[in-house]
Design a protein around this motif. Sequence first.
Motif, short mmCIF file in Angstrom:
data_model
loop_
_atom_site.label_atom_id
_atom_site.label_comp_id
_atom_site.label_asym_id
_atom_site.label_seq_id
_atom_site.Cartn_x
_atom_site.Cartn_y
_atom_site.Cartn_z
N GLY A 132 -32.62 17.79 0.29
CA GLY A 132 -33.28 19.06 0.58
C GLY A 132 -32.31 19.93 1.35
O GLY A 132 -31.18 20.13 0.92
N SER A 133 -32.69 20.39 2.52
CA SER A 133 -31.78 21.18 3.36
C SER A 133 -31.10 20.33 4.44
O SER A 133 -30.27 20.83 5.19
CB SER A 133 -32.54 22.34 4.01
OG SER A 133 -33.56 21.83 4.85
N ASN A 134 -31.46 19.05 4.52
CA ASN A 134 -30.88 18.15 5.53
C ASN A 134 -29.60 17.51 5.01
O ASN A 134 -29.46 17.24 3.81
CB ASN A 134 -31.87 17.05 5.89
CG ASN A 134 -33.12 17.59 6.55
OD1 ASN A 134 -33.10 18.65 7.18
ND2 ASN A 134 -34.22 16.87 6.41
N VAL A 135 -28.68 17.22 5.93
CA VAL A 135 -27.42 16.56 5.60
C VAL A 135 -27.59 15.06 5.83
O VAL A 135 -27.99 14.63 6.92
CB VAL A 135 -26.27 17.11 6.47
CG1 VAL A 135 -24.94 16.46 6.08
CG2 VAL A 135 -26.18 18.64 6.36
N ILE A 136 -27.29 14.27 4.82
CA ILE A 136 -27.46 12.80 4.89
C ILE A 136 -26.34 12.17 5.71
O ILE A 136 -25.17 12.54 5.59
CB ILE A 136 -27.44 12.19 3.47
CG1 ILE A 136 -28.64 12.67 2.66
CG2 ILE A 136 -27.38 10.66 3.52
CD1 ILE A 136 -28.58 12.27 1.19
N PHE A 137 -26.72 11.19 6.56
CA PHE A 137 -25.74 10.25 7.09
C PHE A 137 -26.27 8.84 6.82
O PHE A 137 -27.41 8.53 7.09
CB PHE A 137 -25.39 10.49 8.57
CG PHE A 137 -26.47 10.20 9.58
CD1 PHE A 137 -26.52 8.99 10.26
CD2 PHE A 137 -27.42 11.16 9.88
CE1 PHE A 137 -27.50 8.74 11.21
CE2 PHE A 137 -28.41 10.93 10.83
CZ PHE A 137 -28.46 9.71 11.49
N ASP A 138 -25.40 8.03 6.20
CA ASP A 138 -25.76 6.67 5.81
C ASP A 138 -25.85 5.80 7.07
O ASP A 138 -24.97 5.86 7.93
CB ASP A 138 -24.70 6.13 4.85
CG ASP A 138 -25.03 4.78 4.27
OD1 ASP A 138 -25.96 4.11 4.75
OD2 ASP A 138 -24.33 4.38 3.32
N THR A 139 -26.91 5.01 7.18
CA THR A 139 -27.08 4.18 8.38
C THR A 139 -26.13 2.99 8.41
O THR A 139 -26.01 2.33 9.43
CB THR A 139 -28.53 3.67 8.50
OG1 THR A 139 -28.86 2.93 7.32
CG2 THR A 139 -29.49 4.81 8.70
N GLY A 140 -25.44 2.72 7.31
CA GLY A 140 -24.47 1.63 7.31
C GLY A 140 -25.13 0.28 7.53
O GLY A 140 -26.34 0.13 7.43
N THR A 141 -24.32 -0.72 7.85
CA THR A 141 -24.85 -2.06 8.09
C THR A 141 -25.06 -2.34 9.56
O THR A 141 -25.71 -3.31 9.93
CB THR A 141 -23.90 -3.13 7.50
OG1 THR A 141 -22.61 -2.96 8.10
CG2 THR A 141 -23.78 -2.98 5.99
N ASP A 142 -24.49 -1.51 10.41
CA ASP A 142 -24.67 -1.64 11.86
C ASP A 142 -24.41 -0.29 12.50
O ASP A 142 -24.07 0.68 11.83
CB ASP A 142 -23.74 -2.73 12.44
CG ASP A 142 -22.27 -2.44 12.21
OD1 ASP A 142 -21.90 -1.28 11.92
OD2 ASP A 142 -21.46 -3.37 12.32
N GLN A 143 -24.56 -0.21 13.82
CA GLN A 143 -24.43 1.09 14.48
C GLN A 143 -23.00 1.64 14.46
O GLN A 143 -22.80 2.85 14.53
CB GLN A 143 -25.01 1.08 15.90
CG GLN A 143 -24.38 0.12 16.86
CD GLN A 143 -25.15 -1.18 16.98
OE1 GLN A 143 -25.62 -1.73 16.00
NE2 GLN A 143 -25.26 -1.71 18.19
#
Length: 176
Positions: free
Chosen positions: A103-114
Motif C-alpha cells: 500500500g503506502s507503507n514501506v516493508i521491512f522484513d523481520t528476518g530470522t532474528d532482531q
Amino acid sequence: MATTTSYRWIVNQGQDESLVITFTDSSGGVVDLSSATAEMQIRTAYSASSASTTIYSVAKAASTTVTFNSRPTEDETITLVSTDGTSKTYVAKDTGTSGNLDGSNVIFDTGTDQTGTAASFATAVNHSNGHASTITAVASGTSVTLTQDAANLSGNTTPTIVQAGTAITAPAFTGG
C-alpha cells in the motif's frame, strides 16, 4: 555579574590560543549557562583581524537509535518524519522485500532474528521508497542509528511505533 566561559584549544601548527565567550540574549543580557548544557560547533576555517575573530556556528543533524529487542510481529509499524516534513510508515513483514511498498507503507522484513530485522529496517529507510535522501540509516547489531540528512531543529521529531509488545524502542530524534 557577567558569566564568561573560557575555552582553550590548539590551532595553526600547535600554537596555544585562548578564547573568552560571553553569551548574551537578544536584549543584551548575559545568559547564565551554569545549570544548562550548551554546544557550539566551530568550523575549521575562520576569518580574523587583530581586533576581532568571527566564528561561524554549524548546525547539527538530529539523530536517534531504533533498537529491536526482539523480532516484531507481522504488521507492527514505525513512522518516521524527516526534517522536511516527509512522513513514512515502515511495516514489519515476515516475508517480502525490504523497501518495497505494501500500500503506502514501506516493508521491512523481520528476518530470522532482531539483528536481521535491524539490517532490513535500515535497508527500507535508505530505499528510494523510504527516506532515501532525508534520513540515513546505519544498522549495527540489533540497533539502527537514524540521522536526519538536513541539520535543523525541525529534525527533532518523535518516531511513532504501533506494536503489540515491546519489540521496538525508538526515542525522539535529538541534537538538531
